[in-house]
Design a protein around this motif. Structure first.
Motif, short mmCIF file in Angstrom:
data_model
loop_
_atom_site.label_atom_id
_atom_site.label_comp_id
_atom_site.label_asym_id
_atom_site.label_seq_id
_atom_site.Cartn_x
_atom_site.Cartn_y
_atom_site.Cartn_z
N ARG A 70 14.65 -3.56 -8.36
CA ARG A 70 13.40 -3.10 -8.96
C ARG A 70 12.30 -3.12 -7.90
O ARG A 70 12.20 -4.07 -7.11
CB ARG A 70 13.00 -4.00 -10.12
CG ARG A 70 11.72 -3.58 -10.83
CD ARG A 70 11.19 -4.69 -11.72
NE ARG A 70 12.22 -5.17 -12.63
CZ ARG A 70 12.30 -6.42 -13.06
NH1 ARG A 70 11.45 -7.34 -12.62
NH2 ARG A 70 13.25 -6.78 -13.88
N ARG A 71 11.49 -2.07 -7.89
CA ARG A 71 10.39 -2.00 -6.93
C ARG A 71 9.37 -3.10 -7.20
O ARG A 71 8.98 -3.35 -8.33
CB ARG A 71 9.71 -0.64 -7.03
CG ARG A 71 8.59 -0.41 -6.02
CD ARG A 71 9.11 -0.18 -4.63
NE ARG A 71 9.88 1.05 -4.53
CZ ARG A 71 10.39 1.51 -3.40
NH1 ARG A 71 10.24 0.82 -2.28
NH2 ARG A 71 11.09 2.63 -3.38
N ASN A 79 7.93 1.32 -13.67
CA ASN A 79 8.92 0.93 -12.68
C ASN A 79 10.27 1.56 -12.94
O ASN A 79 10.56 2.05 -14.04
CB ASN A 79 9.08 -0.60 -12.65
CG ASN A 79 9.26 -1.13 -11.24
OD1 ASN A 79 9.96 -0.51 -10.44
ND2 ASN A 79 8.65 -2.27 -10.94
#
Length: 351
Positions: A70-71, A79
């Motif tokens: 996940r960013r 996201n």
């Protein structure tokens, strides 16, 4: 329709505990190094992502780990989570459509903009049966070599005549083989890789500067240094030298199974000697000795030349899909933009 275990009856832990993850990696006969937590850490470092992996524990004792990234710095609503590379889940036993449907249900219940999950090329039937309506499948194609029976069987029964002939020619050529498990060949490989990018760009009509920019962005030198650092001797570079010069090189990730992940060559040096065929033969033989069951040769897509090359070693086509759970049609929009950019590049090259 395939039923699923209710979310209330399974336990979900995120990030997945590393000790459980590593244990499942050892026990799953279809697992690859790409699914290891160390591989996820490489991509997380390069792309400013965090570990969003999920451990699913079912009432019957089955455990499943889904590697996810996940960013960092974005709220969930904006996201995207995605599996790093390929392979789907790692499990304590063959995964049923019922349990995969439970995984899909869990992912769909979360408020993310998009979740992209790669299925396994070795078990696509279960994924196809489990995928719920409304989840967009993105077709993919890989080639995988079955190593059952050991190298002698693979050589005699799965390599085709052209592949064996090319290997024999390479054996008679003036080639020095170098196997590196310490990272010593990373810089020479990368130089050869960038020169190969120039050649590929020339064939496709893409400007060389654009091709090199894309290659460096997708595969910076730091990626390979981190892979060597984190994966140890699972990160293997096979190099072939002709007249003292590196003519061809491949990177293979070897663990429970083997994955040929990158390759490059100097066509003028390697082409006449068939050095790349010898490297593949040696890497396949090495994987057999290590007890691997599969030698994954990576995504093939629609490339007929890639498919022909891989089939010479006995690798067979394995269609599978990536699945997009999304709240906006991002996958379709991205696909249209990609096709538009390809047409623009092609039209500029033809002027």
């Amino acid at each position: 329709m395939c039923q699923c275990v209710p979310l209330s009856k399974m336990r979900v832990t995120t990030p997945a505990p590393r000790d459980v993850w590593l244990e499942l990696l050892k026990s799953d006969p279809n697992a690859f190094v790409d699914q290891a937590p160390q591989s996820l850490d490489v991509i997380a470092t390069l792309e400013n992502c965090s570990d969003a992996s999920r451990l699913y524990e079912f009432p019957d004792g089955v455990k499943i780990v889904l590697p996810l990234l996940r960013r960092k710095g974005l709220p969930l609503l904006l996201n995207v989570e995605r599996t790093p590379g390929f392979g789907g889940v790692i499990a304590s036993q063959p995964v049923s459509p019922e349990k995969l449907r439970s995984v899909f249900a869990d992912l769909a219940s979360r408020p993310l903009l998009q979740t992209i999950v790669s299925a396994s090329a070795l078990g696509r039937e279960a994924w196809e049966a489990a995928a719920p309506d409304g989840v967009a499948p993105l077709p993919r194609l890989a080639h995988v070599l079955d190593l059952a029976g050991g190298f002698e069987t693979v050589w005699n029964e799965r390599f085709n005549k052209q592949g064996r002939r090319a290997v024999r020619k390479a054996d008679k050529s003036n080639i020095d083989i170098d196997l590196d498990t310490t990272g010593r060949l990373i810089e020479p490989f990368y130089d050869l890789f960038l020169r190969s990018v120039n050649r590929w760009a020339s064939k496709s009509g893409e400007p060389a500067k654009v091709a090199r920019w894309r290659a460096r962005r997708r595969d910076p030198l730091r990626r390979f240094r981190l892979m060597s650092e984190k994966l140890g001797d699972a990160f293997r570079i096979w190099g072939a030298r002709v007249d003292g010069k590196l003519a061809a090189a491949i990177i293979v990730l070897q663990g429970p199974n083997a994955h040929y992940t990158r390759g490059a060559m100097d066509k003028e040096l390697a082409g006449p000697t068939r050095a790349s065929f010898l490297l593949q033969k040696l890497a396949i033989e090495d994987a057999c000795k290590a007890g691997c069951r599969y030698y994954h040769m990576g995504q093939t897509g629609t490339s007929e030349s890639l498919a022909r090359f891989k089939s010479q070693f006995g690798a067979t086509p394995r269609p599978y899909s990536e699945y997009c759970i999304e709240r906006l049609p991002l996958a379709a929009t991205k696909s249209r933009l990609h096709q538009l950019m390809k047409r623009i590049v092609a039209s500029q090259a033809n002027r």
